[in-house]
Motif scaffolding. Structure first.
Motif, PDB file in Angstrom:
ATOM      1  N   ASP B 107       0.201   4.931  13.096  1.00 35.88           N
ATOM      2  CA  ASP B 107       0.695   5.842  14.121  1.00 35.88           C
ATOM      3  C   ASP B 107       2.166   6.170  13.868  1.00 35.88           C
ATOM      4  O   ASP B 107       2.856   6.689  14.716  1.00 35.88           O
ATOM      5  CB  ASP B 107       0.484   5.253  15.522  1.00 35.88           C
ATOM      6  N   ASN B 108       2.629   5.795  12.680  1.00 32.66           N
ATOM      7  CA  ASN B 108       4.035   6.029  12.364  1.00 32.66           C
ATOM      8  C   ASN B 108       4.170   6.262  10.849  1.00 32.66           C
ATOM      9  O   ASN B 108       4.727   5.437  10.125  1.00 32.66           O
ATOM     10  CB  ASN B 108       4.867   4.820  12.813  1.00 32.66           C
ATOM     11  N   ALA B 109       3.593   7.352  10.367  1.00 31.72           N
ATOM     12  CA  ALA B 109       3.531   7.617   8.925  1.00 31.72           C
ATOM     13  C   ALA B 109       4.923   7.695   8.299  1.00 31.72           C
ATOM     14  O   ALA B 109       5.104   7.350   7.131  1.00 31.72           O
ATOM     15  CB  ALA B 109       2.763   8.912   8.669  1.00 31.72           C
ATOM     16  N   SER B 110       5.902   8.110   9.078  1.00 36.41           N
ATOM     17  CA  SER B 110       7.247   8.265   8.511  1.00 36.41           C
ATOM     18  C   SER B 110       7.850   6.914   8.118  1.00 36.41           C
ATOM     19  O   SER B 110       8.713   6.837   7.247  1.00 36.41           O
ATOM     20  CB  SER B 110       8.163   8.986   9.501  1.00 36.41           C
ATOM     21  N   ALA B 111       7.359   5.816   8.761  1.00 33.31           N
ATOM     22  CA  ALA B 111       7.868   4.483   8.438  1.00 33.31           C
ATOM     23  C   ALA B 111       7.572   4.117   6.989  1.00 33.31           C
ATOM     24  O   ALA B 111       8.286   3.322   6.373  1.00 33.31           O
ATOM     25  CB  ALA B 111       7.259   3.450   9.377  1.00 33.31           C
ATOM     26  N   LEU B 112       6.510   4.703   6.441  1.00 35.68           N
ATOM     27  CA  LEU B 112       6.129   4.396   5.061  1.00 35.68           C
ATOM     28  C   LEU B 112       7.199   4.840   4.071  1.00 35.68           C
ATOM     29  O   LEU B 112       7.328   4.283   2.987  1.00 35.68           O
ATOM     30  CB  LEU B 112       4.783   5.053   4.721  1.00 35.68           C
ATOM     31  N   GLU B 113       7.966   5.849   4.476  1.00 35.21           N
ATOM     32  CA  GLU B 113       9.035   6.351   3.605  1.00 35.21           C
ATOM     33  C   GLU B 113      10.084   5.286   3.333  1.00 35.21           C
ATOM     34  O   GLU B 113      10.805   5.327   2.345  1.00 35.21           O
ATOM     35  CB  GLU B 113       9.712   7.574   4.249  1.00 35.21           C
ATOM     36  N   GLU B 114      10.148   4.326   4.264  1.00 36.81           N
ATOM     37  CA  GLU B 114      11.184   3.298   4.097  1.00 36.81           C
ATOM     38  C   GLU B 114      10.786   2.207   3.116  1.00 36.81           C
ATOM     39  O   GLU B 114      11.601   1.374   2.728  1.00 36.81           O
ATOM     40  CB  GLU B 114      11.504   2.675   5.463  1.00 36.81           C
ATOM     41  N   LEU B 115       9.505   2.185   2.719  1.00 32.20           N
ATOM     42  CA  LEU B 115       9.072   1.199   1.723  1.00 32.20           C
ATOM     43  C   LEU B 115       9.639   1.571   0.349  1.00 32.20           C
ATOM     44  O   LEU B 115      10.055   2.702   0.116  1.00 32.20           O
ATOM     45  CB  LEU B 115       7.542   1.153   1.668  1.00 32.20           C
ATOM     46  N   MET B 116       9.635   0.613  -0.563  1.00 33.28           N
ATOM     47  CA  MET B 116      10.198   0.849  -1.899  1.00 33.28           C
ATOM     48  C   MET B 116       9.265   1.706  -2.747  1.00 33.28           C
ATOM     49  O   MET B 116       8.041   1.625  -2.622  1.00 33.28           O
ATOM     50  CB  MET B 116      10.409  -0.494  -2.610  1.00 33.28           C
ATOM     51  N   ASP B 117       9.852   2.497  -3.639  1.00 31.94           N
ATOM     52  CA  ASP B 117       9.029   3.149  -4.663  1.00 31.94           C
ATOM     53  C   ASP B 117       8.910   2.186  -5.848  1.00 31.94           C
ATOM     54  O   ASP B 117       9.477   1.095  -5.845  1.00 31.94           O
ATOM     55  CB  ASP B 117       9.606   4.520  -5.057  1.00 31.94           C
ATOM     56  N   ALA B 118       8.160   2.604  -6.866  1.00 34.62           N
ATOM     57  CA  ALA B 118       7.843   1.710  -7.988  1.00 34.62           C
ATOM     58  C   ALA B 118       9.109   1.197  -8.671  1.00 34.62           C
ATOM     59  O   ALA B 118       9.229   0.012  -8.998  1.00 34.62           O
ATOM     60  CB  ALA B 118       6.945   2.424  -8.997  1.00 34.62           C
ATOM     61  N   GLU B 119      10.062   2.096  -8.853  1.00 34.13           N
ATOM     62  CA  GLU B 119      11.291   1.725  -9.556  1.00 34.13           C
ATOM     63  C   GLU B 119      12.084   0.673  -8.769  1.00 34.13           C
ATOM     64  O   GLU B 119      12.548  -0.324  -9.316  1.00 34.13           O
ATOM     65  CB  GLU B 119      12.131   2.991  -9.749  1.00 34.13           C
ATOM     66  N   ALA B 120      12.201   0.939  -7.452  1.00 35.80           N
ATOM     67  CA  ALA B 120      12.938   0.000  -6.595  1.00 35.80           C
ATOM     68  C   ALA B 120      12.228  -1.355  -6.545  1.00 35.80           C
ATOM     69  O   ALA B 120      12.870  -2.412  -6.548  1.00 35.80           O
ATOM     70  CB  ALA B 120      13.069   0.579  -5.193  1.00 35.80           C
ATOM     71  N   TYR B 121      10.881  -1.321  -6.518  1.00 35.96           N
ATOM     72  CA  TYR B 121      10.128  -2.581  -6.462  1.00 35.96           C
ATOM     73  C   TYR B 121      10.293  -3.388  -7.749  1.00 35.96           C
ATOM     74  O   TYR B 121      10.422  -4.614  -7.718  1.00 35.96           O
ATOM     75  CB  TYR B 121       8.644  -2.308  -6.174  1.00 35.96           C
ATOM     76  N   GLU B 122      10.340  -2.685  -8.860  1.00 31.99           N
ATOM     77  CA  GLU B 122      10.526  -3.370 -10.140  1.00 31.99           C
ATOM     78  C   GLU B 122      11.870  -4.110 -10.148  1.00 31.99           C
ATOM     79  O   GLU B 122      11.953  -5.281 -10.540  1.00 31.99           O
ATOM     80  CB  GLU B 122      10.455  -2.366 -11.298  1.00 31.99           C
ATOM     81  N   THR B 123      12.898  -3.425  -9.681  1.00 31.43           N
ATOM     82  CA  THR B 123      14.231  -4.042  -9.592  1.00 31.43           C
ATOM     83  C   THR B 123      14.194  -5.237  -8.634  1.00 31.43           C
ATOM     84  O   THR B 123      14.747  -6.294  -8.916  1.00 31.43           O
ATOM     85  CB  THR B 123      15.259  -3.012  -9.081  1.00 31.43           C
ATOM     86  N   PHE B 124      13.489  -5.035  -7.511  1.00 35.39           N
ATOM     87  CA  PHE B 124      13.364  -6.096  -6.499  1.00 35.39           C
ATOM     88  C   PHE B 124      12.726  -7.356  -7.101  1.00 35.39           C
ATOM     89  O   PHE B 124      13.198  -8.471  -6.878  1.00 35.39           O
ATOM     90  CB  PHE B 124      12.536  -5.559  -5.326  1.00 35.39           C
ATOM     91  N   CYS B 125      11.658  -7.162  -7.896  1.00 35.55           N
ATOM     92  CA  CYS B 125      10.969  -8.310  -8.513  1.00 35.55           C
ATOM     93  C   CYS B 125      11.875  -9.017  -9.513  1.00 35.55           C
ATOM     94  O   CYS B 125      11.878 -10.238  -9.615  1.00 35.55           O
ATOM     95  CB  CYS B 125       9.699  -7.857  -9.226  1.00 35.55           C
ATOM     96  N   GLU B 126      12.642  -8.220 -10.246  1.00 39.85           N
ATOM     97  CA  GLU B 126      13.527  -8.820 -11.255  1.00 39.85           C
ATOM     98  C   GLU B 126      14.622  -9.653 -10.606  1.00 39.85           C
ATOM     99  O   GLU B 126      15.027 -10.679 -11.130  1.00 39.85           O
ATOM    100  CB  GLU B 126      14.169  -7.719 -12.121  1.00 39.85           C
ATOM    101  N   GLU B 127      15.095  -9.159  -9.443  1.00 40.45           N
ATOM    102  CA  GLU B 127      16.206  -9.848  -8.781  1.00 40.45           C
ATOM    103  C   GLU B 127      15.756 -11.074  -7.998  1.00 40.45           C
ATOM    104  O   GLU B 127      16.540 -11.974  -7.736  1.00 40.45           O
ATOM    105  CB  GLU B 127      16.923  -8.871  -7.822  1.00 40.45           C
ATOM    106  N   GLU B 128      14.494 -11.097  -7.620  1.00 41.66           N
ATOM    107  CA  GLU B 128      13.990 -12.153  -6.757  1.00 41.66           C
ATOM    108  C   GLU B 128      13.981 -13.506  -7.475  1.00 41.66           C
ATOM    109  O   GLU B 128      13.611 -13.601  -8.616  1.00 41.66           O
ATOM    110  CB  GLU B 128      12.578 -11.811  -6.294  1.00 41.66           C
TER     111      GLU B 128
END
Lengths: 361, 128
Positions: B107-128
């Motif tokens: 009921d809040n499709a715009s919230a999905l925009e705040e999730l990471m894209d593939a590039e950001a997620y890759e960086t996130f995994c590397e930093e974790e």
């Protein structure tokens, strides 16, 4: 800085997922814990268990000393090389460690103790040592466990002809020296196999020879699910210094006879026995779907207890565990798994032995 | 290196999200399944369950441990992957396909925009 075994780089090169186990950097698995588990049940797998500690005790007084130190009685060991499982207890009956002791000869016994308890074990033994005993912690040795229905045959193919000839003659729960290698027909999986102690300078070559014989490297993850199925206790989970062997399923490893043998912890255990041990130790089989884990609550008609170990059994395709529960005859029980009450059954251990399921599913 | 499809969105708790309008399919990433190890049990949410964003709504259990799966957005469960009941290993074998876990109507499709894209997620995994 974590401690490493001689095979550390070999584990890493084989894509081992390394974890901290009692301060040691050890492989949890090399890709699939479940596949490794099945490989041991069906063929042959090997574990680097060099983090465990070998303690050699020699001297004229050694047998008398061990009869005092251990809850099981080394006098039961008559044939050279014969092994005995025992607890080492505190005065109050709490378990300091569980171990295997081998009778090499009248003046030479070899003990294998857990990695995480080595320091306190050595300190405890040293503090009670008497004249005429030489104790040596053998950190020059590596140890491999090769386990499974085809493990002995494959291991012998990886040995020299002379060594294989000796190894082939070794009976169940017995060990034998071949030069400075000690080959024992023991294990922690419920399958046939060897546990081999050898100079750490030779372990990499032997590991490679075993790989060539298609013995599959297995991690500590599979070792845990295999021992759980086999109904074997794990120190620190199923018993520790706050629990006695009598409420940990280890009563049969306490040698009461002869009555005059005054081992450490005997008085405390006798008092417990006289008062009546209020808790029993049993296997738990989950009937519902889900996975039981250690420390979850077990509810029986006699009261509640706690899982000491729990996990998923690849052989049974069900969740299994061990629990310390109130004494009684109840068979049905509930287990609280993540806020839900699931149906389970109290069963006699083991769940699996020599590739065969031992309980009714 | 784990697989991170470019057309999906990713949460910090390692769920992936495939959105088509207000319909959202959720699973766990290749990185997450590899870290957890062999799956032995998956508990999926019930159709009709109403969820808040970041609410724990499913459980994956590997040989090693149990891990909660969080709803990436608010909405209602419309389907869950019943194949996982008998074949939890699908999460390991095909985390972005047959190993999907549930589908919800947000009921809040715009919230999905705040999730990471593939590039950001890759960086996130590397930093974790």
């Amino acid at each position: 800085m974590m401690q490493q075994t001689e095979l550390n780089q070999i584990h890493r090169d084989a894509d081992g997922k390394m974890v901290d186990f009692a301060g040691w950097d050890m492989p949890l698995h090399y890709g699939s814990q479940r596949d490794e588990h099945h490989f041991v049940r069906q063929d042959a797998g090997m574990f680097d268990v060099s983090h465990m500690t070998v303690i050699d005790l020699r001297g004229k007084a050694v047998r008398r000393f061990l009869r005092h130190l251990l809850a099981n009685d080394v006098l039961r060991l008559k044939a050279p090389g014969k092994a005995l499982y025992s607890c080492m207890l505190r005065e109050d009956g709490g378990v300091i460690d569980d171990l295997i002791v081998y009778f090499i000869d009248e003046q030479y016994y070899r003990m294998v103790v857990n990695a995480g308890t080595t320091e306190k074990d050595v300190a405890w033994i040293e503090s009670r040592l008497v004249d005429g005993i030489d104790m040596r912690v053998r950190d020059d040795l590596a140890m491999l466990a090769i386990q499974g229905p085809n493990a002995r045959q494959k291991a012998m193919q990886a040995m020299s002809e002379e060594m294989a000839w000796i190894a082939d003659e070794i009976a169940v729960f017995v060990g034998a020296f071949c030069d400075d290698w000690f080959i024992a027909r023991t294990g922690y999986t419920g399958e046939d196999g060897f546990e081999i102690t050898l100079p750490e300078t030779e372990v990499a070559d032997f590991w490679s020879a075993l790989v060539r014989e298609s013995v599959k490297p297995c991690g500590l993850g599979a070792r845990d699910t295999l021992r759980l199925e086999a109904g074997m206790n794990l120190y620190g989970m199923d018993m520790d210094e706050s629990t006695s062997p009598l409420e940990s399923g280890l009563g049969r490893t306490v040698a009461w006879e002869p009555a005059e043998r005054g081992f450490i912890g005997r008085e405390a255990l006798e008092q417990q026995e006289a008062k009546g041990v209020e808790r029993r130790f049993a296997g738990i089989l989950l009937e519902d779907k889900g996975v039981m884990r250690a420390h979850q609550k077990v509810l029986t008609t006699e009261g509640h207890g706690e899982l000491t170990s729990g996990g998923f059994s690849p052989t049974l395709n069900r969740s299994i565990g061990f629990a310390r529960i109130p004494k009684g005859d109840s068979v049905a029980c509930d287990v609280e798994v993540r806020g839900k009450r699931l149906k389970a059954r109290i069963v006699k251990l083991p769940f699996v032995r020599n590739g065969k399921i031992c309980i009714e599913l | 290196m784990s697989e991170i499809p470019a057309d999906l969105r990713y949460s910090k708790s390692h769920e992936w999200v495939r959105a088509e309008g207000d319909l959202v399919i959720v699973g766990i990433t290749d990185h997450a399944q590899a870290a957890l190890g062999d799956m032995v049990y998956v508990e999926t949410p019930e159709t009709g369950d109403r969820l808040k964003a970041e609410e724990a709504c499913a459980v994956v259990e590997s040989v090693k441990a149990a891990s909660d799966i969080y709803s990436p957005t608010s909405g209602e469960i419309v389907d869950s992957n019943s194949n996982l009941v008998d074949n939890p290993e699908l999460v390991n074998d095909d985390p972005y396909g047959d190993g999907w876990i549930f589908q919800m109507r947000t009921d809040n499709a715009s919230a999905l925009e705040e999730l990471m894209d593939a590039e950001a997620y890759e960086t996130f995994c590397e930093e974790e």
